[in-house]
Scaffold this motif. Structure first.
Motif, mmCIF file in Angstrom:
data_model
loop_
_atom_site.group_PDB
_atom_site.id
_atom_site.type_symbol
_atom_site.label_atom_id
_atom_site.label_comp_id
_atom_site.label_asym_id
_atom_site.label_seq_id
_atom_site.Cartn_x
_atom_site.Cartn_y
_atom_site.Cartn_z
ATOM 1 N N THR A 97 -10.382 -6.689 6.315
ATOM 2 C CA THR A 97 -10.448 -7.520 5.110
ATOM 3 C C THR A 97 -8.628 -6.672 4.674
ATOM 4 O OG1 THR A 97 -10.581 -4.832 4.550
ATOM 5 C CG2 THR A 97 -12.068 -6.220 4.505
ATOM 6 N N LEU A 98 -8.236 -7.819 3.384
ATOM 7 C CA LEU A 98 -6.803 -6.642 2.793
ATOM 8 C C LEU A 98 -5.834 -5.152 3.449
ATOM 9 C CD1 LEU A 98 -4.122 -8.496 1.988
ATOM 10 C CD2 LEU A 98 -5.167 -7.788 -0.643
ATOM 11 N N GLN A 99 -7.319 -5.023 2.940
ATOM 12 C CA GLN A 99 -7.105 -3.193 3.221
ATOM 13 C C GLN A 99 -6.548 -2.683 4.443
ATOM 14 O OE1 GLN A 99 -5.522 -0.621 0.527
ATOM 15 N NE2 GLN A 99 -5.076 0.310 2.948
ATOM 16 N N ASP A 100 -8.036 -3.212 5.668
ATOM 17 C CA ASP A 100 -7.228 -3.133 6.664
ATOM 18 C C ASP A 100 -6.076 -3.237 7.971
ATOM 19 O OD1 ASP A 100 -10.527 -2.137 7.100
ATOM 20 O OD2 ASP A 100 -11.290 -4.638 8.187
ATOM 21 N N LEU A 101 -5.945 -5.076 6.856
ATOM 22 C CA LEU A 101 -4.849 -4.970 7.424
ATOM 23 C C LEU A 101 -3.175 -4.498 7.213
ATOM 24 C CD1 LEU A 101 -5.669 -9.105 6.540
ATOM 25 C CD2 LEU A 101 -5.381 -8.428 9.217
ATOM 26 N N LEU A 105 -1.079 -2.243 9.444
ATOM 27 C CA LEU A 105 0.832 -2.633 9.475
ATOM 28 C C LEU A 105 1.870 -1.830 9.216
ATOM 29 C CD1 LEU A 105 2.952 -4.425 8.411
ATOM 30 C CD2 LEU A 105 2.294 -4.432 6.123
ATOM 31 N N ASN A 106 0.852 0.019 8.649
ATOM 32 C CA ASN A 106 1.071 1.090 7.622
ATOM 33 C C ASN A 106 0.864 1.641 9.471
ATOM 34 O OD1 ASN A 106 2.098 0.827 5.245
ATOM 35 N ND2 ASN A 106 -0.173 0.899 4.738
ATOM 36 N N ALA A 107 0.023 1.556 10.471
ATOM 37 C CA ALA A 107 -0.033 2.155 11.883
ATOM 38 C C ALA A 107 1.287 1.901 12.656
ATOM 39 C CB ALA A 107 -1.185 2.208 12.327
ATOM 40 N N LEU A 111 10.131 1.368 11.249
ATOM 41 C CA LEU A 111 9.561 0.094 10.417
ATOM 42 C C LEU A 111 9.380 0.015 8.986
ATOM 43 C CD1 LEU A 111 7.472 -2.281 13.300
ATOM 44 C CD2 LEU A 111 10.253 -2.448 13.379
ATOM 45 N N GLU A 112 9.854 1.516 8.489
ATOM 46 C CA GLU A 112 9.572 1.818 6.922
ATOM 47 C C GLU A 112 10.082 0.427 6.706
ATOM 48 O OE1 GLU A 112 7.561 4.241 6.046
ATOM 49 O OE2 GLU A 112 7.369 4.824 8.496
ATOM 50 N N LYS A 113 11.627 -0.100 6.650
ATOM 51 C CA LYS A 113 11.628 -0.841 5.715
ATOM 52 C C LYS A 113 11.178 -1.776 6.069
ATOM 53 C CE LYS A 113 16.763 0.883 5.821
ATOM 54 N NZ LYS A 113 18.038 0.746 5.754
ATOM 55 N N VAL A 114 10.419 -2.327 6.867
ATOM 56 C CA VAL A 114 9.921 -3.789 7.046
ATOM 57 C C VAL A 114 8.678 -3.374 5.942
ATOM 58 C CG1 VAL A 114 8.746 -5.243 9.303
ATOM 59 C CG2 VAL A 114 11.262 -4.217 9.232
ATOM 60 N N VAL A 118 7.422 -6.311 2.909
ATOM 61 C CA VAL A 118 5.910 -7.128 3.383
ATOM 62 C C VAL A 118 5.060 -6.216 2.368
ATOM 63 C CG1 VAL A 118 3.957 -7.200 4.496
ATOM 64 C CG2 VAL A 118 6.496 -7.417 5.188
ATOM 65 N N GLN A 119 4.979 -4.630 1.816
ATOM 66 C CA GLN A 119 4.370 -4.627 0.655
ATOM 67 C C GLN A 119 4.641 -5.144 -0.387
ATOM 68 O OE1 GLN A 119 1.716 -2.756 0.176
ATOM 69 N NE2 GLN A 119 1.567 -1.646 2.630
ATOM 70 N N ASP A 120 6.236 -5.132 -0.791
ATOM 71 C CA ASP A 120 6.797 -6.180 -2.147
ATOM 72 C C ASP A 120 6.487 -8.042 -2.235
ATOM 73 O OD1 ASP A 120 7.904 -4.021 -2.601
ATOM 74 O OD2 ASP A 120 10.192 -4.541 -2.212
ATOM 75 N N LEU A 121 6.503 -8.105 -0.663
ATOM 76 C CA LEU A 121 6.402 -10.008 -0.681
ATOM 77 C C LEU A 121 5.287 -9.935 -1.307
ATOM 78 C CD1 LEU A 121 7.694 -11.095 2.767
ATOM 79 C CD2 LEU A 121 8.568 -11.987 0.654
ATOM 80 N N ILE A 122 3.995 -8.956 -0.613
ATOM 81 C CA ILE A 122 2.471 -8.581 -1.197
ATOM 82 C C ILE A 122 2.125 -8.663 -2.494
ATOM 83 C CG2 ILE A 122 0.168 -8.271 -1.109
ATOM 84 C CD1 ILE A 122 1.023 -7.633 1.821
ATOM 85 N N ILE A 123 2.709 -8.044 -3.064
ATOM 86 C CA ILE A 123 2.723 -7.050 -4.088
ATOM 87 C C ILE A 123 3.201 -8.186 -5.856
ATOM 88 C CG2 ILE A 123 3.445 -5.811 -6.362
ATOM 89 C CD1 ILE A 123 4.392 -3.895 -4.285
#
Length: 372
Positions: A97-101, A105-107, A111-114, A118-123
């Protein structure tokens, strides 16, 4: 990825490390897993034969080559059975699912800035999609991305996750991943490069086309007409298929900057540039500990301290070719091999001996650390 595919790639990676093949064996295994490539299979079998038949390699290296051969046979046996049992219509097997993905990513270590980018892109893309549904004006920016940074910083891993995320939020029809380099795009004679690029684009439509070391396409721009032909076709595809194709170009920061500076038409097709920073010493520690844990190994406290010092030395003397995660992977492979050499001499080893890596397994680096 099924366990047979993962085993093939893992064994290929180990053989890669102990034969200093510079990633070539792992890349062949990856192409086999992703494309069932006959050409890559033949090439990998040749590599295995070269190792097994070469007297310079020790018995453990030959054993590693035979393990790759066995896992290759198991992979093809499994994929053949899957092909027989599968329905004729192709089904997307990725059930995440989206949450799984996002969790995946968060795991990732560091790569915090990355991750934030990516989170901003998704939003942003999700909101634009919702605006279109309500007949509100929305900006149809291209989805193409540029990843810059040193090797081993997770660019390929993040690119794969981004492709699946874009599929989940409805921006891509398939979300699959096609990785290429200069040799996959450029032919050896005039006029055929455009056809080669078109074929790659056709394979990638609906998903992500990942071009590693993209600057190599035009690094000899003054004399390389093939590179210019490739770039012309690629730039056209970036615009023509922007609705259902994400192209991610990646490479070292400085060469990538020069690549875009010399090609303003290409740069205008990319909206998002993400810099992947080198891992810190503590992050390298975490990656190694995680790799060990995932493979049922633990590091005792003494070896942890010595490895931490080793990472400090490596990061203090690094240049633009600093290997980051690959440094960890190579170290892990060396530790596991040295552990095996030690434990094979123990009569009836217990669980802790089979699973614990000690300072003795790191002895090949200890002299370097203590002499610094």
């Amino acid at each position: 990825m099924d366990k047979y595919s993962q085993l093939l790639i893992n064994n290929a990676s180990k053989l890669d490390a102990i034969t200093d093949a510079c990633g070539e064996i792992t890349k062949l295994a990856t192409v086999i897993v992703e494309e069932n490539s006959k050409v890559a299979t033949i090439a990998l079998l040749k590599k295995i034969s070269e190792v097994v038949d070469n007297q310079k390699y020790k018995i453990e290296v030959k054993h590693a080559a035979r393990m790759v051969n066995s896992s290759l046979i198991e992979f093809y046996g499994y994929s053949t059975i899957q092909g027989i049992c599968k329905p004729t219509s192709e089904v997307d097997e990725d059930t995440r699912t989206l949450q799984d993905l996002l969790d995946e990513l968060n795991a990732l270590v560091g790569l915090e800035k990355v991750k934030n980018k990516v989170q901003d892109l998704i939003i942003y893309q999700k909101v634009q999609s919702m605006r279109r549904e309500k007949n509100l004006h929305s900006v149809k920016n291209t989805l193409h991305l540029a990843f810059t940074g040193n090797p081993g910083t997770g660019k390929t891993t993040v690119a794969r996750i981004v492709g699946r995320i874009y599929k989940q939020i409805g921006l891509l029809s398939k979300g699959h991943f096609v990785e290429v380099s200069r040799t996959d795009l450029i032919a050896g004679y005039q006029g055929q490069t455009a056809l080669k690029v078109k074929k790659v684009i056709e394979q990638a439509k609906g998903g992500v086309l990942f071009i590693d070391e993209a600057y190599s396409i035009t690094e000899n721009d003054q004399s390389d007409s093939y590179g210019r032909e490739c770039l012309t076709e690629l730039t056209k595809a970036l615009e023509d298929y922007r609705e259902d194709l994400v192209v991610i170009v990646a490479g070292y920061t400085e060469p990538m900057n020069k690549f875009f500076e010399s090609n303003p038409g290409l740069k205008s097709r990319f909206n998002t540039f993400i810099e992947f920073e080198d891992y810190s010493v503590n992050e390298l520690d975490k990656i190694l500990i995680s790799t060990c844990k995932n493979n049922d190994y633990t590091l005792d406290n003494e070896v942890k301290e010595k490895i931490h010092l080793y990472f400090e030395l490596q990061t203090a003397s690094k240049d633009e070719t600093f290997a980051n995660g690959r440094l960890v992977r190579n170290l892990y492979d060396d530790l596991v091999m040295n552990h095996a050499r030690r434990v094979i001499n123990i009569t009836d080893p217990v669980y802790e001996e089979l699973s614990t890596i000690t300072a003795e397994d790191f002895s090949f680096m200890i002299d370097e650390i203590e002499g610094s």
